[in-house]
Design a protein around this motif. Structure first.
Motif, PDB file in Angstrom:
ATOM      1  N   ASP A 149      10.448   6.332   5.814  1.00 25.52           N
ATOM      2  CA  ASP A 149      11.295   5.587   4.887  1.00 25.52           C
ATOM      3  C   ASP A 149      10.680   5.676   3.495  1.00 25.52           C
ATOM      4  O   ASP A 149       9.598   5.147   3.258  1.00 25.52           O
ATOM      5  N   PRO A 150      11.351   6.366   2.558  1.00 24.19           N
ATOM      6  CA  PRO A 150      10.754   6.565   1.226  1.00 24.19           C
ATOM      7  C   PRO A 150      10.495   5.271   0.473  1.00 24.19           C
ATOM      8  O   PRO A 150       9.672   5.232  -0.435  1.00 24.19           O
ATOM      9  N   TRP A 151      11.186   4.186   0.853  1.00 20.30           N
ATOM     10  CA  TRP A 151      10.972   2.911   0.158  1.00 20.30           C
ATOM     11  C   TRP A 151       9.571   2.359   0.405  1.00 20.30           C
ATOM     12  O   TRP A 151       9.066   1.556  -0.401  1.00 20.30           O
ATOM     13  N   LEU A 152       8.933   2.779   1.501  1.00 19.52           N
ATOM     14  CA  LEU A 152       7.586   2.275   1.797  1.00 19.52           C
ATOM     15  C   LEU A 152       6.592   2.655   0.708  1.00 19.52           C
ATOM     16  O   LEU A 152       5.601   1.962   0.492  1.00 19.52           O
ATOM     17  N   ASP A 153       6.843   3.776   0.014  1.00 19.01           N
ATOM     18  CA  ASP A 153       5.940   4.203  -1.061  1.00 19.01           C
ATOM     19  C   ASP A 153       5.946   3.229  -2.239  1.00 19.01           C
ATOM     20  O   ASP A 153       5.038   3.255  -3.073  1.00 19.01           O
ATOM     21  N   PHE A 154       6.950   2.381  -2.317  1.00 17.98           N
ATOM     22  CA  PHE A 154       7.076   1.489  -3.476  1.00 17.98           C
ATOM     23  C   PHE A 154       6.905   0.021  -3.104  1.00 17.98           C
ATOM     24  O   PHE A 154       7.300  -0.868  -3.852  1.00 17.98           O
ATOM     25  N   MET A 155       6.286  -0.219  -1.921  1.00 21.29           N
ATOM     26  CA  MET A 155       6.083  -1.592  -1.472  1.00 21.29           C
ATOM     27  C   MET A 155       4.803  -2.202  -2.016  1.00 21.29           C
ATOM     28  O   MET A 155       4.392  -3.273  -1.605  1.00 21.29           O
ATOM     29  N   SER A 156       4.145  -1.526  -2.935  1.00 24.25           N
ATOM     30  CA  SER A 156       2.905  -2.031  -3.517  1.00 24.25           C
ATOM     31  C   SER A 156       2.915  -1.789  -5.010  1.00 24.25           C
ATOM     32  O   SER A 156       3.384  -0.758  -5.491  1.00 24.25           O
ATOM     33  N   ASN A 157       2.383  -2.729  -5.755  1.00 23.78           N
ATOM     34  CA  ASN A 157       2.272  -2.564  -7.199  1.00 23.78           C
ATOM     35  C   ASN A 157       1.302  -1.453  -7.578  1.00 23.78           C
ATOM     36  O   ASN A 157       1.283  -0.993  -8.712  1.00 23.78           O
ATOM     37  N   ASN A 158       0.480  -1.029  -6.606  1.00 22.17           N
ATOM     38  CA  ASN A 158      -0.497   0.017  -6.879  1.00 22.17           C
ATOM     39  C   ASN A 158       0.109   1.406  -6.794  1.00 22.17           C
ATOM     40  O   ASN A 158      -0.536   2.383  -7.118  1.00 22.17           O
ATOM     41  N   LYS A 159       1.331   1.503  -6.283  1.00 24.92           N
ATOM     42  CA  LYS A 159       1.971   2.810  -6.119  1.00 24.92           C
ATOM     43  C   LYS A 159       3.189   2.890  -7.014  1.00 24.92           C
ATOM     44  O   LYS A 159       4.064   2.053  -6.964  1.00 24.92           O
TER      45      LYS A 159
END
Length: 586
Positions: free
Chosen positions: A455-465
């Protein structure tokens, strides 16, 4: 006489330290399983070899007492023998073990013992995928397949799942003549149906006629479709709902159970409530279950598929679990929750030690190889010997190697592999001067690997990414010429809302696209309204509207050749009906 006992209540592992010059029998007992034992022959090891640390590890395949396919009388003998190899190791007696394994299954009776006792043909599994125009990304979904003999008799029927896969079980290969599949709305002049085997190798092509498509199978084509080890994957997302709210069933344990509701696999849902199980056999009954305490009074646990479409809810309470019954016979539910290998990601995590677990192998380069020994990735262990490979392409089989360029490993006789929660996985004999490589068997792979839905949204679940200008395509569906959000679209947007609430550093551009049907002007207006509807839904959840941009492109950015007046199948037109989310920096 009983020399020692071990109990695996707290751990699935056991270990016995045995003395030379003795033979041993190790018995295994469980209330639900067939009692059995293994035999270790250690009385013939020469004195001059008894200073060698001989280690042998095996995985014990327990058998249920009520398994109707098993001949329990076979277990009056040892299910496994371990012997000295004449050099320096204890090894499995493969001759004995192979012979024993052939006695486990109950014998199939011949149809007529009088007529010269004819040989019985062993049924096979036929599996593959059907797609359009050799494109594995254009699956033929939810279409009925039939397997026929030379006389046109239907041997068996099934259906393709959400990525075009199918399987037939219990089939006599000698009777198979052709495969037929429905080909509704696919008779474009340029459309061909492509038949792949279960390893996605192209088998044959055919053009649909009269709403049907057929492949008369040559012997070599039929052979390539036979896969008696065929299994599939299932997965999706869990949503916990009540009258007050809906939320992702995140970071919770979920179980895959057999038809007796006995746990055979377990995993944890991720932050989006998603999970996946592999090695699901066709034409079997399974239960998906969660702990009863995780679902409160007045709450309902909904099961969505990977595309966020509602499938069913967990409707049964069995013991300590709330469950959902699944039949893997390619029915509509099973097809909806089927997951292809390329829709999964893999994490590999473990710890490595030298000789004993107070010698962590820190700062060692660990190399991950595929089954063809090609390097996939590498990573350094930390000071505690731990390493992690995160979110890699899924592999059913892989190998691990360690860089020993400075001979740091030569000080140890054995390399110990542990799980991250400190359970022993493997003891590997370390040979000086030779390349260290670990080839985990299936049972070991499952201990150090976990899988999740891609799921590509997982890459944006952190402010560090932050990956600005990344584009995520979602198959958000609308009714024809309408802008109202369907339940599936709302689930996708709920995921977007979670990401925006979690990562405050990004904003998004929502763009809606149509196919080429209808006029350019109508399609442009419709797409603009749909993009605006999605924006309003997200803003209504409390997201600052300044973080969202909505654009409608109509049919201006088609993904394929399907422009006005170009003959295309409905599957090809559907590729262009989409909503895209571009990730922008705030």
């Amino acid at each position: 006489n009983i020399k020692e006992t071990s109990n695996t209540k707290s751990s699935e592992n056991f270990m016995f330290k045995l003395k030379f010059e003795h033979n041993y029998l190790i018995y295994f007992n469980n209330a639900k399983c067939q009692p059995m034992y293994l035999e270790i022959k250690g009385d013939n090891i020469p004195k001059d070899k008894q200073d060698i640390n001989m280690v042998h590890e095996l995985n014990v395949p327990f058998v249920l007492k009520n398994d109707e396919d098993i001949d329990t009388a076979a277990f009056r003998k040892a299910f496994c023998k371990i012997i000295f190899d004449g050099n320096s190791k204890m090894i499995a007696d493969t001759v004995y073990n192979t012979k024993f394994n052939k006695t486990i299954l109950k014998k199939t009776k011949t149809e007529d013992p009088i007529t010269n006792n004819p040989a019985v043909e062993v049924p096979v599994v036929i599996a593959g995928r059907i797609c359009l125009n050799k494109n594995i990304k254009l699956p033929v979904v939810n279409q009925i397949l039939s397997l026929l003999d030379k006389n046109g008799k239907v041997l068996k029927t099934t259906a393709t799942n959400r990525f075009g896969a199918f399987s037939f079980t219990g089939i006599k290969a000698s009777e198979v003549y052709k495969i037929s599949v429905e080909a509704k709305n696919a008779e474009g002049t340029l459309t061909k149906f492509s038949l792949f085997n279960s390893n996605t190798a192209l088998v044959s092509e055919a053009k649909p006629t009269n709403g049907n498509c057929e492949w008369v199978l040559k012997p070599e084509e039929l052979k390539s479709l036979i896969n008696n080890q065929y299994t599939s994957n299932i997965g999706g997302k869990l949503l916990l709902s009540s009258a007050q709210q809906k939320k992702f069933f995140a970071n919770k344990t979920i179980y895959l159970c057999n038809k007796y509701n006995t746990i055979i696999q377990q995993t944890k849902t991720n932050v989006l409530g998603a999970f996946v199980f592999e090695n699901v056999k066709p034409d079997n009954t399974y239960f998906l279950g969660v702990d009863v305490k995780e679902v409160g009074n007045g709450e309902k646990l909904d099961f969505l598929n990977k595309d966020d479409n509602y499938v069913k809810f967990f409707d049964t309470i069995a013991g300590t679990r709330r469950s959902l019954k699944i039949n893997s016979n390619y029915n509509s539910v099973f097809n909806a929750i089927s997951i292809s290998d390329d829709e999964m990601k893999m994490n590999v995590n473990a710890k490595v030690y030298g000789d004993q677990n107070n010698n962590p192998l820190g700062k060692i380069k660990i190399i991950l190889l595929n089954e063809n020994y090609l390097v996939i990735d590498s990573v350094l262990t930390d000071d505690l010997g731990a390493f992690k490979f995160k979110y890699l392409p899924f592999l059913k089989r892989f190998y691990l190697s360690a860089n020993n360029s400075d001979n740091a490993l030569d000080a140890f006789k054995n390399i110990l592999v542990y799980t991250m929660d400190d359970k022993l996985v493997k003891i590997i004999t370390n040979e000086k001067g030779k390349r260290f490589i670990y080839k985990p068997i299936d049972a070991e792979v499952n201990k150090i690997k976990d899988i999740e839905l891609d799921d590509p949204w997982l890459d944006f679940m952190s402010n560090n990414k932050s990956k600005p200008n990344s584009t995520i395509i979602e198959n958000i569906l609308f009714e024809t010429n309408k802008t109202d959000l369907l339940p599936q679209a709302q689930q996708v947007l709920n995921k977007v809302i979670l990401v925006l609430n979690t990562n405050k550093t990004i904003k998004i551009e929502i763009s809606a696209h149509t196919d080429s049907k209808g006029t350019d002007a109508d399609n442009l207006k419709l797409s603009q309204l749909r993009a605006k509807t999605a924006l309003n839904y997200i803003a209504a959840a409390g997201i600052d509207v300044d973080r969202i941009i909505s654009i409608g492109y109509g049919e201006g950015k088609l993904l394929n050749k399907c422009k006005d007046n170009v003959p295309c199948s409905e599957i090809e037109h559907a590729q262009n009906r989409r909503v895209e989310f571009k990730i922008l920096e705030n």
